[in-house]
Design a protein around this motif. Structure first.
Motif, PDB file in Angstrom:
ATOM      1  N   MET A  61       1.099   1.828   1.879  1.00 43.48           N
ATOM      2  CA  MET A  61       2.233   1.939   0.963  1.00 43.48           C
ATOM      3  C   MET A  61       3.226   0.791   1.167  1.00 43.48           C
ATOM      4  SD  MET A  61       2.555   6.050   1.126  1.00 43.48           S
ATOM      5  CE  MET A  61       3.745   6.481  -0.103  1.00 43.48           C
ATOM      6  N   SER A  62       3.454   0.426   2.433  1.00 42.68           N
ATOM      7  CA  SER A  62       4.416  -0.667   2.618  1.00 42.68           C
ATOM      8  C   SER A  62       3.778  -1.993   2.216  1.00 42.68           C
ATOM      9  CB  SER A  62       4.995  -0.685   4.034  1.00 42.68           C
ATOM     10  OG  SER A  62       4.020  -1.025   4.947  1.00 42.68           O
ATOM     11  N   GLU A  63       2.490  -2.150   2.469  1.00 42.20           N
ATOM     12  CA  GLU A  63       1.786  -3.376   2.067  1.00 42.20           C
ATOM     13  C   GLU A  63       1.803  -3.542   0.544  1.00 42.20           C
ATOM     14  OE1 GLU A  63      -2.785  -4.156   2.377  1.00 42.20           O
ATOM     15  OE2 GLU A  63      -1.940  -3.796   4.364  1.00 42.20           O
ATOM     16  N   GLN A  64       1.568  -2.425  -0.165  1.00 43.86           N
ATOM     17  CA  GLN A  64       1.487  -2.476  -1.637  1.00 43.86           C
ATOM     18  C   GLN A  64       2.858  -2.274  -2.300  1.00 43.86           C
ATOM     19  OE1 GLN A  64      -1.472  -2.882  -3.418  1.00 43.86           O
ATOM     20  NE2 GLN A  64      -2.636  -3.077  -1.540  1.00 43.86           N
ATOM     21  N   ARG A  65       3.864  -2.012  -1.490  1.00 52.34           N
ATOM     22  CA  ARG A  65       5.227  -1.768  -1.986  1.00 52.34           C
ATOM     23  C   ARG A  65       5.268  -0.631  -2.991  1.00 52.34           C
ATOM     24  NH1 ARG A  65       8.342  -6.002  -0.175  1.00 52.34           N
ATOM     25  NH2 ARG A  65      10.042  -5.514  -1.585  1.00 52.34           N
ATOM     26  N   ILE A  66       4.681   0.479  -2.597  1.00 51.76           N
ATOM     27  CA  ILE A  66       4.715   1.685  -3.438  1.00 51.76           C
ATOM     28  C   ILE A  66       5.247   2.835  -2.594  1.00 51.76           C
ATOM     29  CG2 ILE A  66       2.880   1.049  -5.050  1.00 51.76           C
ATOM     30  CD1 ILE A  66       0.924   2.629  -3.291  1.00 51.76           C
ATOM     31  N   ARG A  67       5.891   3.793  -3.243  1.00 52.72           N
ATOM     32  CA  ARG A  67       6.488   4.910  -2.501  1.00 52.72           C
ATOM     33  C   ARG A  67       5.757   6.222  -2.727  1.00 52.72           C
ATOM     34  NH1 ARG A  67      12.288   4.103  -4.878  1.00 52.72           N
ATOM     35  NH2 ARG A  67      10.902   3.586  -6.607  1.00 52.72           N
ATOM     36  N   HIS A  68       4.664   6.156  -3.512  1.00 57.35           N
ATOM     37  CA  HIS A  68       3.915   7.379  -3.818  1.00 57.35           C
ATOM     38  C   HIS A  68       2.424   7.137  -3.675  1.00 57.35           C
ATOM     39  CE1 HIS A  68       7.807   7.702  -5.857  1.00 57.35           C
ATOM     40  NE2 HIS A  68       7.722   8.967  -5.487  1.00 57.35           N
ATOM     41  N   LEU A  69       1.756   8.117  -3.078  1.00 58.37           N
ATOM     42  CA  LEU A  69       0.313   7.974  -2.877  1.00 58.37           C
ATOM     43  C   LEU A  69      -0.390   9.267  -3.310  1.00 58.37           C
ATOM     44  CD1 LEU A  69      -1.633   5.809  -1.556  1.00 58.37           C
ATOM     45  CD2 LEU A  69      -1.587   7.263   0.468  1.00 58.37           C
ATOM     46  N   PRO A  70      -1.112   9.213  -4.433  1.00 63.09           N
ATOM     47  CA  PRO A  70      -1.896  10.387  -4.810  1.00 63.09           C
ATOM     48  C   PRO A  70      -3.030  10.570  -3.805  1.00 63.09           C
ATOM     49  CG  PRO A  70      -1.686   8.842  -6.663  1.00 63.09           C
ATOM     50  CD  PRO A  70      -1.234   8.128  -5.425  1.00 63.09           C
TER      51      PRO A  70
END
Ligand code: AMP
Length: 146
Positions: free
Chosen positions: A96-105
């Protein structure tokens, strides 16, 4: 801790929307459920995208658009990053930090089985740390397994 264990505590319910929903419907869902992301699923329940508050902000930055006339299909992210129940919290946080996203289905056997946010992961990590700290303190004080 694995994502499956985290979800057993948090619950596996995922708020969803359909690609044909308007962006306005999606924004109303985000607001009414007080959440930051919607999993977008097709009529067979297959995960086909994600729509988050960041996407709403991006749309707001464009010249005025009537959210009631545009569809999620055209504004959701289709190139999904997902995890599975066997992944560890550390692995999830890293991606998530690598992809800069705060949500993971969370997807198991091609089925959407949950959603974790960075907030969920931080909260669970803190609880883990508190537990370990207590165990170590008890050990040092000779109260183990106390
Ligand atoms: P977020 O930080 O989760 O609000 O999302 C930031 C951007 O990444 C938005 O454009 C989302 O649609 C997109 N996004 C969020 N989570 C994911 C994910 N798991 N896979 C792919 N894109 C995502």
């Amino acid at each position: 801790m694995k994502l499956g264990e985290l979800l057993s505590g948090k619950g596996r319910h995922v708020f969803t929307a359909h690609p044909e929903d308007t962006v306005l419907d999606a924004v109303r869902k985000l607001v009414s459920h007080n959440i930051g992301a919607l999993a977008v699923v097709d009529s067979h329940g297959k995960l086909v995208g994600i729509f988050t508050e960041r996407d709403v902000l991006r749309l707001c930055a464009l010249s005025p658009i009537n959210f009631a006339t545009i569809l999620l299909h055209d504004h959701m992210t289709k190139n999904l990053v997902t995890g599975n129940s066997q992944a560890t919290m550390e692995e999830a946080l890293a991606v998530m930090s690598e992809q800069r996203i705060r949500h993971l289905p969370v997807v198991d056997d091609e089925k959407l089985t949950g959603m974790v946010s960075q907030g969920d992961l931080v909260k669970a990590s803190l609880e883990d740390m508190k537990f370990e700290h207590k165990q170590l303190t008890n050990f040092v004080l000779g109260k183990y397994p106390g």
